[in-house]
Design a protein around this motif. Structure first.
Motif, PDB file in Angstrom:
ATOM      1  N   ARG A 313      14.015  46.977  63.872  1.00  0.00           N
ATOM      2  CA  ARG A 313      14.659  45.690  64.132  1.00  0.00           C
ATOM      3  C   ARG A 313      14.989  45.556  65.612  1.00  0.00           C
ATOM      4  O   ARG A 313      15.524  46.472  66.237  1.00  0.00           O
ATOM      5  N   ILE A 314      14.665  44.392  66.170  1.00  0.00           N
ATOM      6  CA  ILE A 314      14.951  44.088  67.570  1.00  0.00           C
ATOM      7  C   ILE A 314      15.721  42.777  67.617  1.00  0.00           C
ATOM      8  O   ILE A 314      15.237  41.751  67.119  1.00  0.00           O
ATOM      9  N   ASP A 315      16.910  42.808  68.186  1.00  0.00           N
ATOM     10  CA  ASP A 315      17.730  41.610  68.361  1.00  0.00           C
ATOM     11  C   ASP A 315      17.604  41.129  69.796  1.00  0.00           C
ATOM     12  O   ASP A 315      17.865  41.883  70.742  1.00  0.00           O
ATOM     13  N   VAL A 316      17.196  39.894  69.961  1.00  0.00           N
ATOM     14  CA  VAL A 316      17.050  39.286  71.286  1.00  0.00           C
ATOM     15  C   VAL A 316      18.026  38.120  71.372  1.00  0.00           C
ATOM     16  O   VAL A 316      17.931  37.168  70.589  1.00  0.00           O
ATOM     17  N   GLY A 317      18.968  38.213  72.292  1.00  0.00           N
ATOM     18  CA  GLY A 317      19.971  37.163  72.444  1.00  0.00           C
ATOM     19  C   GLY A 317      19.966  36.570  73.840  1.00  0.00           C
ATOM     20  O   GLY A 317      19.498  37.201  74.798  1.00  0.00           O
ATOM     21  N   THR A 318      20.455  35.361  73.958  1.00  0.00           N
ATOM     22  CA  THR A 318      20.551  34.680  75.250  1.00  0.00           C
ATOM     23  C   THR A 318      21.946  34.092  75.402  1.00  0.00           C
ATOM     24  O   THR A 318      22.620  33.789  74.415  1.00  0.00           O
ATOM     25  N   ARG A 319      22.374  33.949  76.653  1.00  0.00           N
ATOM     26  CA  ARG A 319      23.690  33.358  76.902  1.00  0.00           C
ATOM     27  C   ARG A 319      23.669  31.872  76.582  1.00  0.00           C
ATOM     28  O   ARG A 319      24.581  31.348  75.940  1.00  0.00           O
ATOM     29  N   LEU A 320      22.617  31.159  77.053  1.00  0.00           N
ATOM     30  CA  LEU A 320      22.511  29.731  76.800  1.00  0.00           C
ATOM     31  C   LEU A 320      21.523  29.482  75.663  1.00  0.00           C
ATOM     32  O   LEU A 320      20.413  30.015  75.688  1.00  0.00           O
ATOM     33  N   PRO A 321      21.889  28.718  74.642  1.00  0.00           N
ATOM     34  CA  PRO A 321      20.916  28.365  73.597  1.00  0.00           C
ATOM     35  C   PRO A 321      19.719  27.643  74.202  1.00  0.00           C
ATOM     36  O   PRO A 321      19.862  26.843  75.122  1.00  0.00           O
ATOM     37  N   MET A 322      18.523  27.917  73.693  1.00  0.00           N
ATOM     38  CA  MET A 322      17.305  27.328  74.253  1.00  0.00           C
ATOM     39  C   MET A 322      16.248  27.254  73.167  1.00  0.00           C
ATOM     40  O   MET A 322      16.447  27.687  72.027  1.00  0.00           O
ATOM     41  N   HIS A 335      12.174  44.498  75.576  1.00  0.00           N
ATOM     42  CA  HIS A 335      12.669  45.364  74.495  1.00  0.00           C
ATOM     43  C   HIS A 335      11.564  46.276  73.965  1.00  0.00           C
ATOM     44  O   HIS A 335      11.789  47.478  73.753  1.00  0.00           O
ATOM     45  N   ILE A 336      10.370  45.716  73.740  1.00  0.00           N
ATOM     46  CA  ILE A 336       9.292  46.510  73.136  1.00  0.00           C
ATOM     47  C   ILE A 336       8.800  47.580  74.098  1.00  0.00           C
ATOM     48  O   ILE A 336       8.538  48.723  73.703  1.00  0.00           O
ATOM     49  N   GLN A 337       8.663  47.251  75.379  1.00  0.00           N
ATOM     50  CA  GLN A 337       8.140  48.219  76.340  1.00  0.00           C
ATOM     51  C   GLN A 337       9.086  49.396  76.551  1.00  0.00           C
ATOM     52  O   GLN A 337       8.645  50.487  76.920  1.00  0.00           O
ATOM     53  N   LEU A 382      17.888  40.717  82.576  1.00  0.00           N
ATOM     54  CA  LEU A 382      18.562  41.913  83.082  1.00  0.00           C
ATOM     55  C   LEU A 382      19.105  42.751  81.929  1.00  0.00           C
ATOM     56  O   LEU A 382      18.959  43.984  81.913  1.00  0.00           O
ATOM     57  N   GLU A 383      19.713  42.097  80.944  1.00  0.00           N
ATOM     58  CA  GLU A 383      20.245  42.832  79.804  1.00  0.00           C
ATOM     59  C   GLU A 383      19.130  43.437  78.965  1.00  0.00           C
ATOM     60  O   GLU A 383      19.252  44.562  78.465  1.00  0.00           O
ATOM     61  N   ALA A 384      18.021  42.679  78.791  1.00  0.00           N
ATOM     62  CA  ALA A 384      16.910  43.211  78.003  1.00  0.00           C
ATOM     63  C   ALA A 384      16.325  44.464  78.641  1.00  0.00           C
ATOM     64  O   ALA A 384      15.897  45.384  77.948  1.00  0.00           O
ATOM     65  N   ARG A 385      16.324  44.524  79.980  1.00  0.00           N
ATOM     66  CA  ARG A 385      15.708  45.669  80.674  1.00  0.00           C
ATOM     67  C   ARG A 385      16.679  46.831  80.858  1.00  0.00           C
ATOM     68  O   ARG A 385      16.298  47.996  80.704  1.00  0.00           O
ATOM     69  N   LEU A 389      20.954  51.188  79.238  1.00  0.00           N
ATOM     70  CA  LEU A 389      21.388  52.203  80.198  1.00  0.00           C
ATOM     71  C   LEU A 389      22.759  51.882  80.787  1.00  0.00           C
ATOM     72  O   LEU A 389      23.542  52.792  81.081  1.00  0.00           O
ATOM     73  N   TYR A 390      23.035  50.603  81.001  1.00  0.00           N
ATOM     74  CA  TYR A 390      24.289  50.203  81.635  1.00  0.00           C
ATOM     75  C   TYR A 390      25.011  49.159  80.769  1.00  0.00           C
ATOM     76  O   TYR A 390      25.212  48.018  81.189  1.00  0.00           O
ATOM     77  N   PRO A 391      25.408  49.535  79.563  1.00  0.00           N
ATOM     78  CA  PRO A 391      26.022  48.527  78.678  1.00  0.00           C
ATOM     79  C   PRO A 391      27.364  48.022  79.193  1.00  0.00           C
ATOM     80  O   PRO A 391      27.711  46.857  78.989  1.00  0.00           O
TER      81      PRO A 391
END
Length: 490
Positions: A313-322, A335-337, A382-385, A389-391
């Motif tokens: 499972r991979i959760d992908v979130g964004t700050r602004l809805p789009m 996330h996948i890489q 930035l968060e996805a990459r 490591l830096y939560p």
């Protein structure tokens, strides 16, 4: 593509006439998928294959691939007879659920152009586009765009636009690529259609063929009262509805409240490129779904399915809805890489959550058209990459983003003045020159006097103007109304 070549040859954009035409207030587009049963089972164009369905005579051919038809295999043929023609023939039972899912994929696509969409199983989709013409630069431009996007789907399909849903559906089902805006041209375009285009009952079709009728043109030659008396009222009713002489109500499909789709890969893989290619297809459908609902989303969940192992499972979130499929794909790629898959991927399932009614956020008066969205997307990437490591750092940015993002509300000219430190460093350099040779000061006033005189002396050398300062100053005066009245001569 073969269907693209066919539509280029058979496209009919109405008949020429010296009579003035009055365009209809409705315009129905019909998309027909004649090979849907084959495509729903992912049967290749170069295969010798058939899709079968049960009948009273046993399993019979429902659809045959082009190669199978080339050796004499036809719909309605018994499966044993088809195997006698080609022993290596691939035989697949029909899957109505898969066909329905494929048809609903086109439903989401049509929702980008209009909310008035109706499916006509098993192979036809109808949608009314007259109210959307101004948004797409007129009927010709809209037709060309529809045709171009249909070609990109990889499906064999036919497109017809006419003032009535019945005519559009019949022309598309017959493989006639047509664009007609006037009621007066409908009869001319439909006269060569075969009799079964009316989708009458089987017994009615048999009786009409026994009477020597094989096309709509021959049907129109018969007296109307005789048609009703001998073959029932459905024949005249459907003819009148196709010509716009009688109302033809259609059931408008409701857009579902949630989105969940899956696709199977042709072969198991661990390559991110192949996984993302399949995910892109699902993300584009999700974007179409959001457009049809006039909504945006802030979360996407992706499950990578493995054989014999739990899904990843991979959760992908964004700050602004789009609803930008390209941005979702870039975040998913990060996330996948970075993730080590426990096993090869054989399928992908995607669902959307965090739906909001409305359109994507846009900037204010002095921003570039999508400045707010650009910075928010950069933070998402930035968060996805680096989020794993830096939560703590990313969480701090998220928590304090409202304060940090205040900087981005200013245009580029003001931001440059804020982040450029050359002028401040020049003042500090002058201060260091004055104080580094002094051992001490009796009080603070003596220090302040020394610094004041030093700045006054150094300011005589500050003659080079700041680039673009006039524009910057005028924008500052608008942002901070009244605070610069003593500086500006307004």
């Amino acid at each position: 593509m073969q269907h693209a070549a066919q539509h280029a040859v058979s496209l009919d954009r109405g008949t020429a006439s010296g009579v003035a035409r009055v365009p209809s207030s409705f315009l129905w587009a019909a998309v027909d998928l004649p090979s849907l049963a084959l495509e729903a089972l992912h049967i290749g164009v170069n295969e010798y294959a058939v899709v079968t369905e049960p009948s009273c005579r046993g399993a019979v051919v429902y659809q045959a691939s082009e190669n199978a038809r080339s050796v004499g295999i036809k719909p309605g043929m018994n499966v044993n007879a088809a195997l006698a023609i080609r022993a290596s023939l691939r035989v697949c039972p029909r899957d109505p659920d898969a066909e329905c899912r494929h048809l609903h994929e086109f439903h989401h696509w049509a929702g980008r152009f209009t909310p008035t969409v109706s499916t006509e199983p098993p192979t036809t989709l109808l949608f009314e586009v007259a109210a959307s013409l101004k948004l797409f630069d007129g009927i010709e431009a809209l037709y060309d765009r529809l045709r171009r996007e249909l070609d990109q789907t990889g499906h064999r399909c036919y497109l017809a636009l006419t003032p009535t849903p019945g005519a559009s559906s019949m022309l598309a089902a017959a493989g006639r690529e047509t664009l007609i805006t006037d009621m007066a041209d409908l009869r001319m375009s439909m006269r060569a259609l075969p009799l079964h285009s009316l989708r009458l009952a089987r017994e009615t079709l048999r009786r009409l063929r026994a009477a020597g009728v094989s096309s709509l043109e021959e049907l129109w030659r018969l007296p109307r009262h005789d048609l009703t008396r001998r073959f029932g009222p459905d024949v005249v009713r459907k003819l009148d509805q196709a010509l716009g002489m009688r109302p033809d109500p259609r059931r408008i499909d409701a857009i579902p409240d949630c989105f969940e789709r899956h696709c199977e890969l042709e072969a198991e893989t661990v390559e991110a490129g192949f996984i993302l290619q399949a995910a892109r297809f699902l993300l584009e459908q999700f974007s179409d779904f959001l457009t049809a609902r006039s909504a945006v989303a802030s979360d996407v969940r992706v499950w990578l399915k493995h054989a014999g192992n739990p899904a990843t499972r991979i959760d992908v979130g964004t700050r602004l809805p789009m609803r930008d499929a390209g941005q979702w794909e870039r975040l998913l790629r990060e996330h996948i890489q970075r993730r080590e898959l426990r096993a090869p991927v054989r399928g992908i399932r995607l669902s959307g959550s965090g739906l909001w009614s409305g359109n994507p956020a846009s900037g204010d008066l002095f921003e570039t058209p999508d400045a707010v969205g650009d910075w928010a997307r950069a933070l998402d990437e930035l968060e996805a990459r680096w989020g794993d490591l830096y939560p703590i750092v990313i969480k701090s940015w998220r928590t304090k983003w409202d304060n940090l993002s205040a900087y981005f509300k200013y245009p580029q000219d003001i931001r440059r003045v804020i982040y450029t430190t050359n002028s401040i460093e020049a003042v500090h350099r002058q201060f260091r020159k004055l104080t580094k040779t002094k051992g001490g000061f009796p009080n603070e006033d003596s220090l302040m006097k020394l610094l004041y005189l030093g700045v006054q002396n150094a300011s005589k050398k500050w003659t080079m103007p700041i680039q673009g300062w006039n524009i910057t100053l005028s924008r500052l005066a608008i942002f901070f109304e009244g605070r610069l009245d003593g500086v500006l001569d307004l």
